[in-house]
Motif scaffolding. Structure first.
Motif, PDB file in Angstrom:
ATOM      1  N   SER A  93     -69.736  13.582 -28.497  1.00 20.54           N
ATOM      2  CA  SER A  93     -69.724  13.151 -27.021  1.00 20.54           C
ATOM      3  C   SER A  93     -71.094  13.076 -26.522  1.00 20.54           C
ATOM      4  O   SER A  93     -72.059  13.841 -26.611  1.00 20.54           O
ATOM      5  N   VAL A  95     -59.503   1.123 -21.889  1.00 23.84           N
ATOM      6  CA  VAL A  95     -60.376   2.094 -21.180  1.00 23.84           C
ATOM      7  C   VAL A  95     -60.831   3.187 -22.028  1.00 23.84           C
ATOM      8  O   VAL A  95     -60.180   4.011 -22.545  1.00 23.84           O
ATOM      9  N   ASP A  96     -62.107   3.259 -22.124  1.00 23.92           N
ATOM     10  CA  ASP A  96     -62.898   4.162 -22.909  1.00 23.92           C
ATOM     11  C   ASP A  96     -63.023   5.519 -22.351  1.00 23.92           C
ATOM     12  O   ASP A  96     -63.613   5.885 -21.192  1.00 23.92           O
ATOM     13  N   ALA A  97     -61.939   6.526 -22.921  1.00 24.03           N
ATOM     14  CA  ALA A  97     -62.114   7.829 -22.164  1.00 24.03           C
ATOM     15  C   ALA A  97     -62.505   8.847 -23.408  1.00 24.03           C
ATOM     16  O   ALA A  97     -61.934   9.777 -23.717  1.00 24.03           O
ATOM     17  N   THR A  98     -63.497   8.292 -24.153  1.00 22.11           N
ATOM     18  CA  THR A  98     -63.860   9.254 -25.254  1.00 22.11           C
ATOM     19  C   THR A  98     -65.005  10.255 -24.911  1.00 22.11           C
ATOM     20  O   THR A  98     -65.593  10.786 -25.804  1.00 22.11           O
ATOM     21  N   VAL A 100     -55.701   3.489 -22.725  1.00 24.66           N
ATOM     22  CA  VAL A 100     -56.379   4.380 -22.263  1.00 24.66           C
ATOM     23  C   VAL A 100     -56.822   5.042 -23.712  1.00 24.66           C
ATOM     24  O   VAL A 100     -55.965   5.533 -24.546  1.00 24.66           O
ATOM     25  N   ASP A 123     -59.116  15.612 -19.056  1.00 27.73           N
ATOM     26  CA  ASP A 123     -59.745  14.454 -18.911  1.00 27.73           C
ATOM     27  C   ASP A 123     -59.295  13.268 -18.994  1.00 27.73           C
ATOM     28  O   ASP A 123     -59.532  12.202 -18.459  1.00 27.73           O
ATOM     29  N   VAL A 124     -58.322  12.905 -19.993  1.00 26.14           N
ATOM     30  CA  VAL A 124     -57.508  11.804 -20.194  1.00 26.14           C
ATOM     31  C   VAL A 124     -56.659  11.493 -18.994  1.00 26.14           C
ATOM     32  O   VAL A 124     -56.232  10.459 -18.674  1.00 26.14           O
ATOM     33  N   ASP A 166     -56.428  12.277 -15.974  1.00 24.12           N
ATOM     34  CA  ASP A 166     -57.060  11.928 -14.787  1.00 24.12           C
ATOM     35  C   ASP A 166     -57.510  10.346 -14.787  1.00 24.12           C
ATOM     36  O   ASP A 166     -57.121   9.609 -13.723  1.00 24.12           O
ATOM     37  N   VAL A 167     -57.723   9.790 -15.868  1.00 23.41           N
ATOM     38  CA  VAL A 167     -57.865   8.311 -16.152  1.00 23.41           C
ATOM     39  C   VAL A 167     -56.508   7.764 -15.797  1.00 23.41           C
ATOM     40  O   VAL A 167     -56.413   6.538 -15.314  1.00 23.41           O
ATOM     41  N   PRO A 182     -58.660   8.206 -25.988  1.00 24.07           N
ATOM     42  CA  PRO A 182     -59.456   9.324 -25.949  1.00 24.07           C
ATOM     43  C   PRO A 182     -60.288   9.217 -27.262  1.00 24.07           C
ATOM     44  O   PRO A 182     -60.066   8.564 -28.375  1.00 24.07           O
ATOM     45  N   GLY A 238     -63.403  17.061 -25.214  1.00 33.09           N
ATOM     46  CA  GLY A 238     -62.525  16.663 -24.324  1.00 33.09           C
ATOM     47  C   GLY A 238     -61.133  17.628 -24.228  1.00 33.09           C
ATOM     48  O   GLY A 238     -60.822  18.412 -25.050  1.00 33.09           O
TER      49      GLY A 238
END
Length: 252
Positions: free
Chosen positions: A213, A244-247, A185, A223-224, A226-227, A187, A219
């Motif tokens: 963003s 997994v892009d969580a940016t 993941v 937010d991170v 939850d992914v 961020p 962020g």
């Protein structure tokens, strides 16, 4: 919903920032959470107390990473404190950054970055897989900087996360036969105490970070988290070997 009831999780660097957000979310979802810390025992105990106050179960374990024998010592503590109960979810979150750019960073700091950000997750996982139950989860916390040169001066840090991405992809094939998923993941800029000095230095700094963003904001650890929680759950069973892009769309 207690989607992780009966599961045991270990979150490295779980006492602050993104790691704390992840530990608290997994705790709310029903997992018993081992909150690892490097040096800040008080922060880890506070995280444990927060999880327990919300009806969850957690315990703290301290071990500096990036030093000789770190992985073995971490798992010895885990076995003792968990009652050798095994593991379902391993989150390799602990990491360090640097303000030194390409021209400034020295060999000692470079080696320390790789020791904590790349070497430690490798050996923590290597020694952890014997405890990880079939059908388990490994989630590595990477960075948007491993795929895009948004801050090119932080090249050494980005390289450590690039190494973690390669580890993730290959490990998914190694552990796949056991039904264990492995994902990274990534961020973007997150409002944590690590970033606070520059992020909250001025309104301009905050606005500049938010503008990166696609969603127009900075962020949060949640937010991170939850992914990560999705990947750790049964709903994430068919996702593996992925970055997994969580940016928040910082690379859009």
């Amino acid at each position: 919903m207690r989607t992780l009831k009966g599961k045991t999780a270990l979150v490295t660097g779980g006492s602050r920032g993104i790691g704390r957000g992840i530990a608290e979310r997994l705790g709310r979802d029903g997992a018993r959470v081992a909150v690892h810390y490097g040096r800040n025992e008080a922060a880890a105990k506070d995280t444990v107390a927060t999880i327990e106050a919300a009806g969850g179960s957690a315990f703290a374990l301290g071990q500096e990473l990036g030093v000789e024998g770190d992985a073995a010592a971490l798992w010895e503590q885990f076995d003792r404190l968990s009652g050798a109960d095994g593991l379902d979810i391993l989150v390799n979150n602990a990491g360090i950054g640097t303000a030194a750019g390409f021209a400034e960073i020295g060999e000692a700091e470079y080696d320390r970055l790789f020791a904590v950000n790349a070497k430690a997750p490798f050996f923590v996982t290597q020694l952890g897989v014997e405890r990880l139950r079939d059908g388990g989860r490994v989630v590595n916390v990477s960075s948007g900087l491993s795929k895009a040169a948004m801050m090119p001066e932080l090249i050494a840090y980005a390289m450590t996360k690039g190494a973690l991405d390669v580890f993730t992809r290959n490990l998914s094939k190694v552990l796949g036969p056991r039904g264990i998923t492995v994902n990274a993941v990534a961020p973007g800029i997150i409002d944590t105490d690590v970033n606070a000095q520059w992020l909250r230095a001025s309104e301009e700094a905050w606005a500049g970070a938010a503008a990166l963003s696609a969603l127009g904001r900075v962020g949060t650890p949640e937010d991170v988290a939850d992914v990560v929680a999705f990947l750790a759950s049964e709903d994430g069973r068919w996702v593996t070997g992925q970055w997994v892009d969580a940016t928040g769309g910082s690379r859009a």
